[in-house]
Design an enzyme around this catalytic site. Structure first.
Site, PDB file in Angstrom:
ATOM      1  N   ARG A  82       0.833  -1.211   0.000  1.00  0.00           N
ATOM      2  CA  ARG A  82       0.000   0.000   0.000  1.00  0.00           C
ATOM      3  C   ARG A  82       0.862   1.253   0.000  1.00  0.00           C
ATOM      4  O   ARG A  82       0.480   2.282  -0.557  1.00  0.00           O
ATOM      5  CB  ARG A  82      -0.916  -0.042   1.227  1.00  0.00           C
ATOM      6  CG  ARG A  82      -1.883   1.128   1.331  1.00  0.00           C
ATOM      7  CD  ARG A  82      -2.857   1.131   0.169  1.00  0.00           C
ATOM      8  NE  ARG A  82      -3.771   2.260   0.273  1.00  0.00           N
ATOM      9  CZ  ARG A  82      -3.481   3.506  -0.092  1.00  0.00           C
ATOM     10  NH1 ARG A  82      -2.284   3.791  -0.563  1.00  0.00           N
ATOM     11  NH2 ARG A  82      -4.371   4.468   0.020  1.00  0.00           N
ATOM     12  N   HIS A 138      -2.594  -5.140   8.634  1.00  0.00           N
ATOM     13  CA  HIS A 138      -3.803  -4.464   9.093  1.00  0.00           C
ATOM     14  C   HIS A 138      -3.775  -4.301  10.607  1.00  0.00           C
ATOM     15  O   HIS A 138      -4.827  -4.196  11.246  1.00  0.00           O
ATOM     16  CB  HIS A 138      -5.046  -5.255   8.647  1.00  0.00           C
ATOM     17  CG  HIS A 138      -6.208  -4.390   8.306  1.00  0.00           C
ATOM     18  ND1 HIS A 138      -7.430  -4.510   8.912  1.00  0.00           N
ATOM     19  CD2 HIS A 138      -6.343  -3.370   7.413  1.00  0.00           C
ATOM     20  CE1 HIS A 138      -8.270  -3.625   8.418  1.00  0.00           C
ATOM     21  NE2 HIS A 138      -7.631  -2.915   7.503  1.00  0.00           N
ATOM     22  N   LYS A 159      -3.403  -2.388  14.096  1.00  0.00           N
ATOM     23  CA  LYS A 159      -3.777  -1.061  14.554  1.00  0.00           C
ATOM     24  C   LYS A 159      -3.158  -0.807  15.917  1.00  0.00           C
ATOM     25  O   LYS A 159      -2.785  -1.720  16.643  1.00  0.00           O
ATOM     26  CB  LYS A 159      -5.300  -0.930  14.639  1.00  0.00           C
ATOM     27  CG  LYS A 159      -6.033  -1.330  13.361  1.00  0.00           C
ATOM     28  CD  LYS A 159      -5.670  -0.455  12.178  1.00  0.00           C
ATOM     29  CE  LYS A 159      -6.364  -0.899  10.910  1.00  0.00           C
ATOM     30  NZ  LYS A 159      -6.006  -0.066   9.747  1.00  0.00           N
ATOM     31  N   TYR A 219      -9.748  10.080   7.177  1.00  0.00           N
ATOM     32  CA  TYR A 219      -9.759   9.388   8.471  1.00  0.00           C
ATOM     33  C   TYR A 219      -9.543  10.349   9.637  1.00  0.00           C
ATOM     34  O   TYR A 219      -9.974  10.082  10.760  1.00  0.00           O
ATOM     35  CB  TYR A 219      -8.681   8.314   8.514  1.00  0.00           C
ATOM     36  CG  TYR A 219      -9.066   7.019   7.844  1.00  0.00           C
ATOM     37  CD1 TYR A 219     -10.085   6.228   8.345  1.00  0.00           C
ATOM     38  CD2 TYR A 219      -8.396   6.575   6.707  1.00  0.00           C
ATOM     39  CE1 TYR A 219     -10.435   5.036   7.740  1.00  0.00           C
ATOM     40  CE2 TYR A 219      -8.741   5.379   6.089  1.00  0.00           C
ATOM     41  CZ  TYR A 219      -9.761   4.617   6.613  1.00  0.00           C
ATOM     42  OH  TYR A 219     -10.111   3.437   6.020  1.00  0.00           O
ATOM     43  N   ARG A 248     -14.155   9.959   7.668  1.00  0.00           N
ATOM     44  CA  ARG A 248     -14.512   8.539   7.618  1.00  0.00           C
ATOM     45  C   ARG A 248     -14.619   8.082   9.069  1.00  0.00           C
ATOM     46  O   ARG A 248     -13.627   7.991   9.791  1.00  0.00           O
ATOM     47  CB  ARG A 248     -13.472   7.736   6.846  1.00  0.00           C
ATOM     48  CG  ARG A 248     -13.791   6.251   6.741  1.00  0.00           C
ATOM     49  CD  ARG A 248     -12.940   5.595   5.656  1.00  0.00           C
ATOM     50  NE  ARG A 248     -13.296   6.145   4.359  1.00  0.00           N
ATOM     51  CZ  ARG A 248     -12.456   6.252   3.326  1.00  0.00           C
ATOM     52  NH1 ARG A 248     -11.217   5.838   3.439  1.00  0.00           N
ATOM     53  NH2 ARG A 248     -12.868   6.770   2.184  1.00  0.00           N
ATOM     54  N   ASP A 251     -14.890   6.238  12.511  1.00  0.00           N
ATOM     55  CA  ASP A 251     -14.275   5.042  13.077  1.00  0.00           C
ATOM     56  C   ASP A 251     -14.495   5.055  14.580  1.00  0.00           C
ATOM     57  O   ASP A 251     -15.235   5.885  15.105  1.00  0.00           O
ATOM     58  CB  ASP A 251     -12.784   4.992  12.719  1.00  0.00           C
ATOM     59  CG  ASP A 251     -12.274   3.585  12.495  1.00  0.00           C
ATOM     60  OD1 ASP A 251     -12.324   2.780  13.453  1.00  0.00           O
ATOM     61  OD2 ASP A 251     -11.835   3.258  11.380  1.00  0.00           O
ATOM     62  N   ASP A 286     -16.562   3.387   1.574  1.00  0.00           N
ATOM     63  CA  ASP A 286     -15.435   4.132   1.010  1.00  0.00           C
ATOM     64  C   ASP A 286     -15.171   3.805  -0.458  1.00  0.00           C
ATOM     65  O   ASP A 286     -14.405   4.514  -1.112  1.00  0.00           O
ATOM     66  CB  ASP A 286     -14.160   3.945   1.848  1.00  0.00           C
ATOM     67  CG  ASP A 286     -13.905   2.526   2.287  1.00  0.00           C
ATOM     68  OD1 ASP A 286     -14.861   1.746   2.361  1.00  0.00           O
ATOM     69  OD2 ASP A 286     -12.748   2.184   2.579  1.00  0.00           O
ATOM     70  N   HIS A 292     -16.539   3.360   8.848  1.00  0.00           N
ATOM     71  CA  HIS A 292     -15.431   2.402   8.916  1.00  0.00           C
ATOM     72  C   HIS A 292     -15.349   1.728  10.283  1.00  0.00           C
ATOM     73  O   HIS A 292     -14.292   1.256  10.695  1.00  0.00           O
ATOM     74  CB  HIS A 292     -14.113   3.144   8.607  1.00  0.00           C
ATOM     75  CG  HIS A 292     -12.991   2.262   8.190  1.00  0.00           C
ATOM     76  ND1 HIS A 292     -11.850   2.105   8.945  1.00  0.00           N
ATOM     77  CD2 HIS A 292     -12.813   1.485   7.099  1.00  0.00           C
ATOM     78  CE1 HIS A 292     -11.020   1.272   8.333  1.00  0.00           C
ATOM     79  NE2 HIS A 292     -11.576   0.883   7.215  1.00  0.00           N
ATOM     80  N   LYS A 317     -15.594  -0.922  13.355  1.00  0.00           N
ATOM     81  CA  LYS A 317     -15.502  -2.359  13.585  1.00  0.00           C
ATOM     82  C   LYS A 317     -15.532  -2.613  15.089  1.00  0.00           C
ATOM     83  O   LYS A 317     -15.100  -1.786  15.882  1.00  0.00           O
ATOM     84  CB  LYS A 317     -14.184  -2.944  13.048  1.00  0.00           C
ATOM     85  CG  LYS A 317     -13.846  -2.593  11.608  1.00  0.00           C
ATOM     86  CD  LYS A 317     -12.846  -1.457  11.562  1.00  0.00           C
ATOM     87  CE  LYS A 317     -12.522  -1.080  10.144  1.00  0.00           C
ATOM     88  NZ  LYS A 317     -11.593  -1.977   9.538  1.00  0.00           N
ATOM     89  N   GLU A 333      -4.119  -9.128  11.436  1.00  0.00           N
ATOM     90  CA  GLU A 333      -5.078  -8.349  12.215  1.00  0.00           C
ATOM     91  C   GLU A 333      -4.746  -8.395  13.708  1.00  0.00           C
ATOM     92  O   GLU A 333      -4.092  -9.320  14.176  1.00  0.00           O
ATOM     93  CB  GLU A 333      -6.498  -8.916  12.028  1.00  0.00           C
ATOM     94  CG  GLU A 333      -6.976  -9.020  10.602  1.00  0.00           C
ATOM     95  CD  GLU A 333      -7.512  -7.704  10.066  1.00  0.00           C
ATOM     96  OE1 GLU A 333      -7.496  -6.693  10.814  1.00  0.00           O
ATOM     97  OE2 GLU A 333      -7.956  -7.678   8.901  1.00  0.00           O
ATOM     98  N   LEU A 385     -12.183  -9.337  -0.849  1.00  0.00           N
ATOM     99  CA  LEU A 385     -12.323  -7.892  -0.805  1.00  0.00           C
ATOM    100  C   LEU A 385     -13.115  -7.462   0.423  1.00  0.00           C
ATOM    101  O   LEU A 385     -13.959  -8.190   0.910  1.00  0.00           O
ATOM    102  CB  LEU A 385     -13.023  -7.388  -2.071  1.00  0.00           C
ATOM    103  CG  LEU A 385     -12.257  -7.605  -3.364  1.00  0.00           C
ATOM    104  CD1 LEU A 385     -13.125  -7.187  -4.550  1.00  0.00           C
ATOM    105  CD2 LEU A 385     -10.964  -6.787  -3.370  1.00  0.00           C
TER     106      LEU A 385
END
Length: 447
Positions: A87, A133, A135, A154, A162, A164, A301, A353, A355, A381, A447
């Site tokens: 990325r 991914h 955090k 973000y 966005r 969160d 998004d 976004h 979770k 994760e 995806l």
């Protein structure tokens, strides 16, 4: 597994003890940005920012400038920025081909002598099959945890955001554990290279190292040897996982299976993996109330307004809505009796976004995990599981939930959601083509 065994298992996980005041829940992207910049400015010993990406835009520059200033003021300050390898070296989806954020990282390095190292982590040999991914930002003895990456949207730059979840946890032992994992087991691996230095190796040249790294990631665990939590007290356990049936996946399923009264689930992409769908079905049959909060397709998004040129990636929000419509139809009796509540979030042209999972006012999971097949199989994760037997975080949790629901509408029946025949023509054509060759089933997995 009998339900009676699940709560003891969750409660026996090694955990770091907390006091009520150690946890702060923020309610907006703007507050998140302000607190992050404030923490960077006050850092004395260490800063480690781990995110999918740090973007070359105004908010990203604000974060980088704060890091550079902190390094200049205190040369002893240990700073590291950790982003996904793939990325970090490409532009935004749909943009012209370029070197992505890595070109900017190199400019900063050249201008300031490399005082803010940026590491690219390849969780897989191709971005399609797995990304970093993880955090959590460790700043001294604090952990700032959110599913957000670092860019304009973000961080709520100039009002557009966005949405969160945002938490600050003051816990030296937790910060040590999360910092140690990144520094010892990720940054130090031969597959990981600095993206702010000239001429990083091509991915093809380090394929063997990446495959070995991936194999090591499967065995990776947070060090909880310093766990201090006493039974029946407020505590937090860091969890990590990559690949099928990993420990984080198992704890998510055990967490859902432990519920006796109420479960709240937030996910931006409505595409539950089979184990999660199975547990939700069991919860409903047991009479547990389930609230699922998901973004409206226009708050996704990947959504492209109908008056803009269509790209294939723009079909994703519609595929997620198709999934949600099928789910609502399959569980319509539970929607009718109030045990299943589906909430769609939408606020202007902002995106969603969120979770995480709340269970019975006793357990809270904050995570970057999208609770979808990709998160359960491909991406690296992590999550923080709070055990709260006396409801010390209940007021914060309820305030956060009320804040989330402010911009939600409730789905009363499957017919409240648009069907394919109402979609824009390019979307209908693409979905029809994908369905004929069953490619949509593959897409749901990656995806």
């Amino acid at each position: 597994m009998p339900q009676i065994l699940l709560r003891p298992q969750l409660d026996q996980l090694p955990a770091f003890g907390l006091k009520t005041g150690d946890v702060t829940t923020l309610m907006s992207a703007e507050d998140f940005r302000a607190r992050l910049l404030e923490a960077i400015g006050q850092a004395r010993e260490r800063i480690c920012l781990t995110a999918l990406y740090l973007q070359d835009d105004e908010a990203g520059h604000q974060v980088m400038d704060a890091l550079v200033d902190a390094a200049r003021r205190n040369p002893e300050l240990a700073i590291s920025v950790v982003v996904d390898w793939h990325r970090g070296q490409r532009g935004l989806i749909g943009a012209a081909r370029n070197d992505g954020n890595a070109a900017w990282y190199r400019e900063v390095c050249e201008a300031h002598g490399g005082i803010v190292p940026v590491y690219g982590v390849p969780a897989q040999t191709r971005e399609l099959f797995g990304v970093l991914h993880l955090k959590g930002f460790v700043i001294d003895n604090s952990v700032i945890y959110s599913g957000a990456s670092l860019n304009n949207v973000y961080l709520g730059w100039r009002g557009r955001y966005r949405f969160d979840r945002y938490h600050i946890i003051e816990c030296a032992a937790l910060a040590d554990s999360m910092y140690d994992l990144v520094q010892r087991h990720i940054i130090g691996n031969p597959a990981v290279h600095r993206l702010d230095l000239p001429n990083p190796p091509a991915t093809k040249a380090i394929r063997r190292e990446i495959k070995e790294f991936r194999a090591n990631l499967v065995k990776l665990r947070y060090d909880t040897s310093g766990a201090t939590a006493l039974p029946g007290t407020l505590s937090v356990t860091p969890l990590i996982g990559v690949g099928k049936n990993n420990p984080l996946n198992r704890q998510v399923c055990q967490l859902l299976a432990s519920a006796t009264r109420r479960v709240v689930i937030c996910t931006p992409y409505f595409n539950f993996p089979r184990p999660v769908s199975r547990e939700i079905g069991r919860l409903l049959r047991r009479g547990v109330t389930v609230d699922i909060i998901v973004g409206d397709k226009t708050a996704n998004d990947f959504f492209i307004p109908p008056d803009e040129p269509f790209k294939a990636i723009g079909a994703l929000p519609y595929l997620y809505e198709i999934n949600l419509r099928r789910f609502a139809k399959r569980h319509e009796k539970f929607i009718a009796d109030g045990s299943l509540n589906l909430h769609l979030w939408k606020h202007g042209d902002n995106s969603y976004h969120l979770k995480g999972i709340l269970v019975d006012d006793r357990y809270t999971l904050i995570t970057g995990n999208n609770l979808n097949p990709r998160a359960f199989r491909l991406d690296l994760e992590n999550a923080l599981l709070f055990r709260d037997p006396h409801g010390e975080l209940s007021a914060q949790n309820e305030a956060e939930l009320a804040n989330i629901l402010t911009h939600c509408r409730k789905v009363e029946r499957a017919g409240d959601l648009e069907s394919v025949r109402h979609y824009p023509e390019p979307v209908k054509k693409l979905i029809s083509r994908l369905s004929r060759v069953r490619v949509d089933r593959l897409l749901y997995r990656i995806l």
